[in-house]
Design an enzyme around this catalytic site. Structure first.
Site, PDB file in Angstrom:
ATOM      1  N   LYS A  40       0.837  -1.237   0.018  1.00 48.67           N
ATOM      2  CA  LYS A  40      -0.004  -0.069  -0.176  1.00 48.67           C
ATOM      3  C   LYS A  40       0.876   1.244  -0.014  1.00 48.67           C
ATOM      4  CE  LYS A  40      -2.574  -2.825   3.120  1.00 48.67           C
ATOM      5  NZ  LYS A  40      -2.692  -2.983   4.677  1.00 48.67           N
ATOM      6  N   GLY A  41       2.193   1.089   0.315  1.00 48.09           N
ATOM      7  CA  GLY A  41       3.004   2.272   0.540  1.00 48.09           C
ATOM      8  C   GLY A  41       3.264   3.155  -0.699  1.00 48.09           C
ATOM      9  N   GLU A 102       7.165   2.667  -6.355  1.00 47.47           N
ATOM     10  CA  GLU A 102       7.623   1.865  -5.042  1.00 47.47           C
ATOM     11  C   GLU A 102       7.995   2.888  -4.012  1.00 47.47           C
ATOM     12  OE1 GLU A 102       6.982  -0.341  -2.870  1.00 47.47           O
ATOM     13  OE2 GLU A 102       8.328  -1.688  -2.848  1.00 47.47           O
ATOM     14  N   ASP A 103       7.453   2.723  -2.886  1.00 47.70           N
ATOM     15  CA  ASP A 103       7.643   3.654  -1.577  1.00 47.70           C
ATOM     16  C   ASP A 103       9.132   3.722  -1.367  1.00 47.70           C
ATOM     17  OD1 ASP A 103       7.773   1.135  -0.501  1.00 47.70           O
ATOM     18  OD2 ASP A 103       6.258   1.774   1.088  1.00 47.70           O
ATOM     19  N   ASP A 106      15.142  -0.653  -0.399  1.00 40.12           N
ATOM     20  CA  ASP A 106      15.981  -0.829   1.041  1.00 40.12           C
ATOM     21  C   ASP A 106      17.052  -1.978   0.585  1.00 40.12           C
ATOM     22  OD1 ASP A 106      16.757  -0.839   3.487  1.00 40.12           O
ATOM     23  OD2 ASP A 106      15.086  -2.136   4.364  1.00 40.12           O
ATOM     24  N   LYS A 134      17.608   3.679   0.428  1.00 42.89           N
ATOM     25  CA  LYS A 134      18.312   3.584   1.397  1.00 42.89           C
ATOM     26  C   LYS A 134      19.527   2.552   0.686  1.00 42.89           C
ATOM     27  CE  LYS A 134      15.463   2.663   5.230  1.00 42.89           C
ATOM     28  NZ  LYS A 134      14.975   1.842   6.214  1.00 42.89           N
ATOM     29  N   PHE A 155      14.807   4.052  10.125  1.00 49.96           N
ATOM     30  CA  PHE A 155      13.198   3.502   9.680  1.00 49.96           C
ATOM     31  C   PHE A 155      12.319   5.022   9.592  1.00 49.96           C
ATOM     32  CE2 PHE A 155       9.161   1.797   9.896  1.00 49.96           C
ATOM     33  CZ  PHE A 155       9.332   0.639   9.229  1.00 49.96           C
ATOM     34  N   VAL A 156      11.773   5.039   8.423  1.00 53.05           N
ATOM     35  CA  VAL A 156      11.006   6.033   8.285  1.00 53.05           C
ATOM     36  C   VAL A 156       9.517   6.000   7.890  1.00 53.05           C
ATOM     37  CG1 VAL A 156      12.806   7.464   7.449  1.00 53.05           C
ATOM     38  CG2 VAL A 156      11.612   6.210   5.606  1.00 53.05           C
ATOM     39  N   ASP A 162       4.697   3.086   6.348  1.00 54.69           N
ATOM     40  CA  ASP A 162       4.132   2.626   7.534  1.00 54.69           C
ATOM     41  C   ASP A 162       4.831   2.054   8.669  1.00 54.69           C
ATOM     42  OD1 ASP A 162       4.126   0.241   5.977  1.00 54.69           O
ATOM     43  OD2 ASP A 162       3.116  -0.762   7.621  1.00 54.69           O
ATOM     44  N   ARG A 168       0.831   6.040   7.666  1.00 53.03           N
ATOM     45  CA  ARG A 168       0.813   6.138   6.244  1.00 53.03           C
ATOM     46  C   ARG A 168       0.306   7.777   5.832  1.00 53.03           C
ATOM     47  NH1 ARG A 168       1.867   1.280   3.902  1.00 53.03           N
ATOM     48  NH2 ARG A 168       1.047  -0.386   4.777  1.00 53.03           N
TER      49      ARG A 168
HETATM   50  P1  IMP Z   1      13.479  -4.322   0.729  1.00 53.79           P
HETATM   51  O1  IMP Z   1      12.794  -5.543   0.131  1.00 53.79           O
HETATM   52  O2  IMP Z   1      14.181  -4.671   1.620  1.00 53.79           O
HETATM   53  O3  IMP Z   1      14.072  -3.523  -0.417  1.00 53.79           O
HETATM   54  O4  IMP Z   1      12.134  -3.610   1.132  1.00 53.79           O
HETATM   55  C1  IMP Z   1      11.159  -2.635   0.578  1.00 53.79           C
HETATM   56  C2  IMP Z   1       9.872  -2.667   1.302  1.00 53.79           C
HETATM   57  O5  IMP Z   1      10.235  -2.923   2.761  1.00 53.79           O
HETATM   58  C3  IMP Z   1       9.339  -1.575   1.180  1.00 53.79           C
HETATM   59  O6  IMP Z   1       8.176  -1.419   0.070  1.00 53.79           O
HETATM   60  C4  IMP Z   1       8.604  -1.435   2.693  1.00 53.79           C
HETATM   61  O7  IMP Z   1       7.500  -1.703   2.610  1.00 53.79           O
HETATM   62  C5  IMP Z   1       9.572  -1.840   3.553  1.00 53.79           C
HETATM   63  N1  IMP Z   1      10.503  -0.709   4.327  1.00 53.79           N
HETATM   64  C6  IMP Z   1      11.908  -0.756   4.078  1.00 53.79           C
HETATM   65  N2  IMP Z   1      12.154   0.246   4.768  1.00 53.79           N
HETATM   66  C7  IMP Z   1      11.372   0.925   5.334  1.00 53.79           C
HETATM   67  C8  IMP Z   1      11.056   2.090   6.308  1.00 53.79           C
HETATM   68  O8  IMP Z   1      12.201   2.708   6.400  1.00 53.79           O
HETATM   69  N3  IMP Z   1       9.964   2.279   6.463  1.00 53.79           N
HETATM   70  C9  IMP Z   1       8.800   1.760   6.162  1.00 53.79           C
HETATM   71  N4  IMP Z   1       8.830   0.660   5.235  1.00 53.79           N
HETATM   72  C10 IMP Z   1      10.188  -0.013   4.912  1.00 53.79           C
HETATM   73 MG    MG Z   2       5.871  -1.744   2.067  1.00 57.30          MG
END
Ligand code: IMP
Ligand code: MG
Length: 179
Positions: A40-41, A102-103, A106, A134, A155-156, A162, A168
């Site tokens: 949903k982000g 995408e939000d 990471d 990040k 963590f944001v 969220d 959100r």
């Molecule tokens: P990845 O698969 O580790 O790249 O993570 C991506 C997903 O992790 C994002 O779509 C978010 O849902 C969640 N995420 C990663 N870091 C944060 C953060 O700082 N705040 C909130 N959600 C995060």
């Molecule tokens: Mg997410």
């Protein structure tokens, strides 16, 4: 609601989203485009971004979730590494210009999974737009074509992001302490 430290203000976000919209408009050069948001982000970012793009545009959403213990994942925000699709796109992306929205990027596990899935549709072109990146936490080599802001390893929340489904609706991107 606790007082949270603002990392990126609503004004900074609006300015940067307008720049990304102009860049996408120039890059697609009059071609139609479909934006695919990750629920949903990305919903908040997508809704602002599409209104800054001067192209024939449509949008769709996909949903993904990580396997594993939900309660544990809400405390430990590292992805477990296993991603599954909970909602697919409604229409085929074949021969379309696709921009995945995408939000936050990471570790890169989520984006890698989604990219592989959507490339299977054989789109005409495929680009990725993320509000936040990040880079210090990357586990898989994957990058976005459009990045709103590079952020440190914090963590944001807010502007769609969220913590356990909360925050959100904050207008600014804020740092959540002690996660
Ligand atoms: P990845 O698969 O580790 O790249 O993570 C991506 C997903 O992790 C994002 O779509 C978010 O849902 C969640 N995420 C990663 N870091 C944060 C953060 O700082 N705040 C909130 N959600 C995060
Ligand atoms: Mg997410």
């Amino acid at each position: 609601m606790p007082e949270l430290e603002v990392l990126i203000t609503r004004e900074q976000i609006a300015g940067r989203v307008a720049e990304l919209g102009a860049q996408i408009t120039a890059d697609l050069a009059g071609q139609p485009v479909i934006f695919v948001g990750v629920l949903k982000g990305a919903a908040v970012f997508l809704s602002d971004l599409v209104r800054q793009v001067q192209l024939d545009a449509t949008f769709d959403f996909i949903g993904v979730a990580s396997y594993g213990n939900q309660a544990q994942q809400e405390k430990v925000w590292d992805s477990t590494g296993e991603v599954r699709l909970t909602k697919d796109v409604d229409r085929s992306l074949r021969d379309k210009n696709v921009i995945l929205v995408e939000d936050i990027l990471d570790t890169g596990l989520t984006l890698t999974f989604i990219k592989r899935l959507l490339l299977g549709h054989q789109p005409k072109s495929f680009r990725v737009a993320v509000l936040l990146d990040k880079p210090s936490r990357r586990k898989l080599a994957v990058e976005a074509d459009y990045v709103g802001f590079m952020i440190p390893d914090k963590f944001v929340v807010g502007y769609g992001l969220d913590y356990a489904e909360q925050f959100r609706n904050l207008a600014d991107v804020c740092v959540l302490p002690d996660v």
